[in-house]
Design a protein around this motif. Structure first.
Motif, PDB file in Angstrom:
ATOM      1  N   LEU A  98      38.169  68.371  20.854  1.00 23.52           N
ATOM      2  CA  LEU A  98      37.253  68.684  19.745  1.00 23.52           C
ATOM      3  C   LEU A  98      37.385  70.140  19.293  1.00 23.52           C
ATOM      4  CD1 LEU A  98      33.999  66.813  20.825  1.00 23.52           C
ATOM      5  CD2 LEU A  98      35.580  66.191  18.988  1.00 23.52           C
ATOM      6  N   GLU A 123      40.664  64.073  35.125  1.00 25.18           N
ATOM      7  CA  GLU A 123      40.004  62.794  35.381  1.00 25.18           C
ATOM      8  C   GLU A 123      38.596  62.737  34.784  1.00 25.18           C
ATOM      9  OE1 GLU A 123      40.716  61.195  39.376  1.00 25.18           O
ATOM     10  OE2 GLU A 123      42.330  62.666  39.585  1.00 25.18           O
ATOM     11  N   PHE A 124      38.219  63.780  34.070  1.00 23.70           N
ATOM     12  CA  PHE A 124      36.910  63.802  33.409  1.00 23.70           C
ATOM     13  C   PHE A 124      37.131  63.770  31.894  1.00 23.70           C
ATOM     14  CE2 PHE A 124      36.464  65.085  37.653  1.00 23.70           C
ATOM     15  CZ  PHE A 124      35.296  64.457  38.047  1.00 23.70           C
ATOM     16  N   PRO A 125      36.976  62.585  31.307  1.00 22.85           N
ATOM     17  CA  PRO A 125      37.270  62.450  29.876  1.00 22.85           C
ATOM     18  C   PRO A 125      36.432  63.400  29.020  1.00 22.85           C
ATOM     19  CG  PRO A 125      36.929  60.291  30.890  1.00 22.85           C
ATOM     20  CD  PRO A 125      36.567  61.307  31.925  1.00 22.85           C
ATOM     21  N   GLU A 126      35.262  63.774  29.519  1.00 21.02           N
ATOM     22  CA  GLU A 126      34.415  64.715  28.767  1.00 21.02           C
ATOM     23  C   GLU A 126      35.106  66.075  28.648  1.00 21.02           C
ATOM     24  OE1 GLU A 126      33.632  63.157  31.634  1.00 21.02           O
ATOM     25  OE2 GLU A 126      31.586  62.348  31.584  1.00 21.02           O
ATOM     26  N   TRP A 127      35.790  66.460  29.717  1.00 17.91           N
ATOM     27  CA  TRP A 127      36.470  67.755  29.752  1.00 17.91           C
ATOM     28  C   TRP A 127      37.660  67.745  28.797  1.00 17.91           C
ATOM     29  CZ3 TRP A 127      34.318  71.904  30.711  1.00 17.91           C
ATOM     30  CH2 TRP A 127      34.928  73.024  31.278  1.00 17.91           C
ATOM     31  N   ALA A 174      48.152  57.083  33.655  1.00 17.79           N
ATOM     32  CA  ALA A 174      47.295  56.487  32.617  1.00 17.79           C
ATOM     33  C   ALA A 174      46.259  57.498  32.120  1.00 17.79           C
ATOM     34  CB  ALA A 174      46.610  55.223  33.148  1.00 17.79           C
ATOM     35  N   TYR A 175      45.741  58.312  33.034  1.00 21.28           N
ATOM     36  CA  TYR A 175      44.806  59.361  32.599  1.00 21.28           C
ATOM     37  C   TYR A 175      45.474  60.292  31.576  1.00 21.28           C
ATOM     38  CZ  TYR A 175      40.929  58.657  35.945  1.00 21.28           C
ATOM     39  OH  TYR A 175      39.840  58.172  36.628  1.00 21.28           O
ATOM     40  N   ARG A 216      37.937  65.727  26.232  1.00 18.49           N
ATOM     41  CA  ARG A 216      37.381  65.664  24.883  1.00 18.49           C
ATOM     42  C   ARG A 216      36.987  67.054  24.405  1.00 18.49           C
ATOM     43  NH1 ARG A 216      38.114  61.570  21.649  1.00 18.49           N
ATOM     44  NH2 ARG A 216      36.497  60.066  22.136  1.00 18.49           N
ATOM     45  N   SER A 217      36.457  67.866  25.311  1.00 13.97           N
ATOM     46  CA  SER A 217      35.958  69.178  24.891  1.00 13.97           C
ATOM     47  C   SER A 217      37.092  70.041  24.329  1.00 13.97           C
ATOM     48  CB  SER A 217      35.238  69.885  26.043  1.00 13.97           C
ATOM     49  OG  SER A 217      36.156  70.451  26.964  1.00 13.97           O
ATOM     50  N   TYR A 239      42.557  67.656  38.892  1.00 15.25           N
ATOM     51  CA  TYR A 239      41.403  66.744  38.894  1.00 15.25           C
ATOM     52  C   TYR A 239      40.567  66.877  37.614  1.00 15.25           C
ATOM     53  CZ  TYR A 239      37.219  64.432  41.026  1.00 15.25           C
ATOM     54  OH  TYR A 239      36.147  63.609  41.317  1.00 15.25           O
ATOM     55  N   GLN A 276      47.985  59.572  29.614  1.00 10.97           N
ATOM     56  CA  GLN A 276      48.199  58.813  28.380  1.00 10.97           C
ATOM     57  C   GLN A 276      46.925  58.722  27.547  1.00 10.97           C
ATOM     58  OE1 GLN A 276      50.214  55.254  30.616  1.00 10.97           O
ATOM     59  NE2 GLN A 276      50.956  55.230  28.516  1.00 10.97           N
ATOM     60  N   VAL A 277      45.831  58.404  28.216  1.00 10.00           N
ATOM     61  CA  VAL A 277      44.563  58.229  27.502  1.00 10.00           C
ATOM     62  C   VAL A 277      44.029  59.571  26.995  1.00 10.00           C
ATOM     63  CG1 VAL A 277      42.135  57.567  27.823  1.00 10.00           C
ATOM     64  CG2 VAL A 277      43.980  56.043  28.578  1.00 10.00           C
ATOM     65  N   ALA A 309      46.085  59.927  23.781  1.00 15.87           N
ATOM     66  CA  ALA A 309      45.793  58.955  22.721  1.00 15.87           C
ATOM     67  C   ALA A 309      44.371  59.090  22.193  1.00 15.87           C
ATOM     68  CB  ALA A 309      46.025  57.538  23.243  1.00 15.87           C
ATOM     69  N   SER A 310      43.423  59.329  23.083  1.00 17.79           N
ATOM     70  CA  SER A 310      42.025  59.341  22.645  1.00 17.79           C
ATOM     71  C   SER A 310      41.689  60.605  21.860  1.00 17.79           C
ATOM     72  CB  SER A 310      41.078  59.185  23.843  1.00 17.79           C
ATOM     73  OG  SER A 310      41.249  60.242  24.754  1.00 17.79           O
TER      74      SER A 310
END
Lengths: 276, 276
Positions: A159, A149-153, A186-187, A155-156, A146, A189-190, A193-194
């Motif tokens: 970065l 499902e948190f893009p912030e996590w 999709a999660y 991203r962390s 799970y 994949q993103v 990619a992101s």
């Protein structure tokens, strides 16, 4: 090129011995196929559909218990980085944890921060950032189910320079419209990619106490497309893909764009007020 | 239920008259089909593949120019909310902008914050949060193309209560592996699912100065699956879907989970240090 493997396993709640054996066999198979990184599912030792805190506690092991010790032995024997999930007993508390081992032994333990559903009765949530570990093959980040499902996590760890994100998961199946595949794919994949990084997802198979699984084990490249999988079939599998992990150091997404430098964190904060 | 429409248009650079006519025809078609919200692509008046700042400036219009005035007229005539992109001249500067109009007139202007590639030569980036506007049909958020690839930006409108995110885009085509669809579709799915909101994407078609398009116009429901589209064919299209926009007020993703309340912002900040 680094050969990355993900193992989709048929786990069974409470059958630690068989579960460990299935994981070890998959690791040996991946090593024989030339893998240097092997990702295993969530809660390999215990299974997922636990009846409650008592059953979880009975199945939990310390990080120096049999499960992670066996992974450390295999990592040393085959010169691997192994990331896998296990039901952990630490300081008297039970965690939905993930360990990383390499030829030198234990490298990191992560406790799942975002708990799904009944996990909240059973596990203490993690309170620490998801690790990004410098290994012989590159920087490997860790995350459980799970969390993804948190893009912030996601991203962390992006970065902090993750080259590959190792996701140990037990994705419960839910209805998917005709012609579509689970949005959980999709999660992944993103996530890739992101952040222009690799994402290696080890899911599971075999229904447990009435719960079925996405069985979405897959390896995504930094453009967000699968290099292997998703399996999407209810069967054990070891997937491998050759990944140029150094490609994840390049965050450019076009001649003049960069997925990290193009961020505008000054504005993201400004937008975070919740309206009535 | 609210009928939502997205219009995939065949725009042509420099042909403002034809472009406006195509947009108006699509709006009238959507209104006749019962739509209450109509989303139009990015840069409807100018086209996308501009030769440089001079051409952009020659094609730019103020927000009270012919393009947005025509949308306001149509919104009033058909009681619509219309969101569309246009090449804007404001204070002597050219912006890749997006307007929202309803029966009462202009509601919001947004200037794209994340600029793609040669847009950086042509447009001044926006410096303001993406709007979330309370309309008669619900709270409608606005965003343009590359903005959608920043999950932080998407989250910012989700947290401010967007029921539906209207994305005006011109997605340039790039190679997609056999059997896959553009990862940009996955971005739209994850934007929806991770915030339990609707996402309505209006893309374009018809190659322009050698650039082709994803033509990924689609309407995603709050579970992250398409309710209409993606088209993925190089042809004009008006898609509609009946959306219970009030469903976006419920952020629960399971009996005990909530996609917004389950966030751990205290930890996300902690993770944001960049390693060597």
């Amino acid at each position: 090129m680094t050969r990355v493997a993900v193992a989709q396993l048929a786990l069974q709640v409470g059958r630690a011995e068989e579960n460990r054996a299935a994981a070890s066999a998959a690791v040996v198979e991946a090593a024989a196929a030339g893998a240097r990184l092997v990702v295993l599912p969530e809660l390999v030792n215990s299974g997922y559909v636990l009846s409650g805190p008592a059953e979880a506690r009975a199945l939990a092991e310390p990080v120096d218990g049999r499960t992670v010790s066996e992974w450390a032995r295999l990592a040393r024997a085959h010169d691997l980085v192994i990331v896998g999930g296990f039901c952990e007993l630490a300081g008297g508390r039970v965690g939905n944890s993930q360990a990383m081992v390499d030829a030198g032994g234990l490298r990191a333990v992560y406790r799942k921060v975002h708990l799904w559903d009944a996990e909240q009765d059973v596990f203490v949530p993690g309170e620490d950032p998801a690790p990004v570990v410098d290994t012989v093959i590159g920087r490997v980040a860790m995350m459980v189910c799970y969390d993804l499902e948190f893009p912030e996590w996601v991203r962390s760890v992006g970065l902090r320079g993750a080259d590959v994100l190792a996701v140990s998961t037990n994705w419960p199946a839910s209805p998917v419209p005709q012609g579509e595949r689970s949005v959980l794919i999709a999660y992944a994949q993103v996530a890739a990619a992101s952040n222009r990084m690799f994402v290696a997802v080890a899911d599971r198979c075999s229904a447990e106490r009435g719960v079925g699984w996405v069985s979405g084990s897959s390896i995504m490249g930094p453009h967000g497309y699968p290099l292997a999988g998703p399996v999407l079939q209810d069967r054990p599998a070891v997937l491998v893909a050759d990944c140029d992990l150094s490609a994840a150091r390049d965050k450019t997404s076009g001649p003049r764009n960069d997925v990290h430098r193009d961020r505008r964190p000054d504005l993201y904060a400004a937008g975070e007020t919740v309206s009535a």
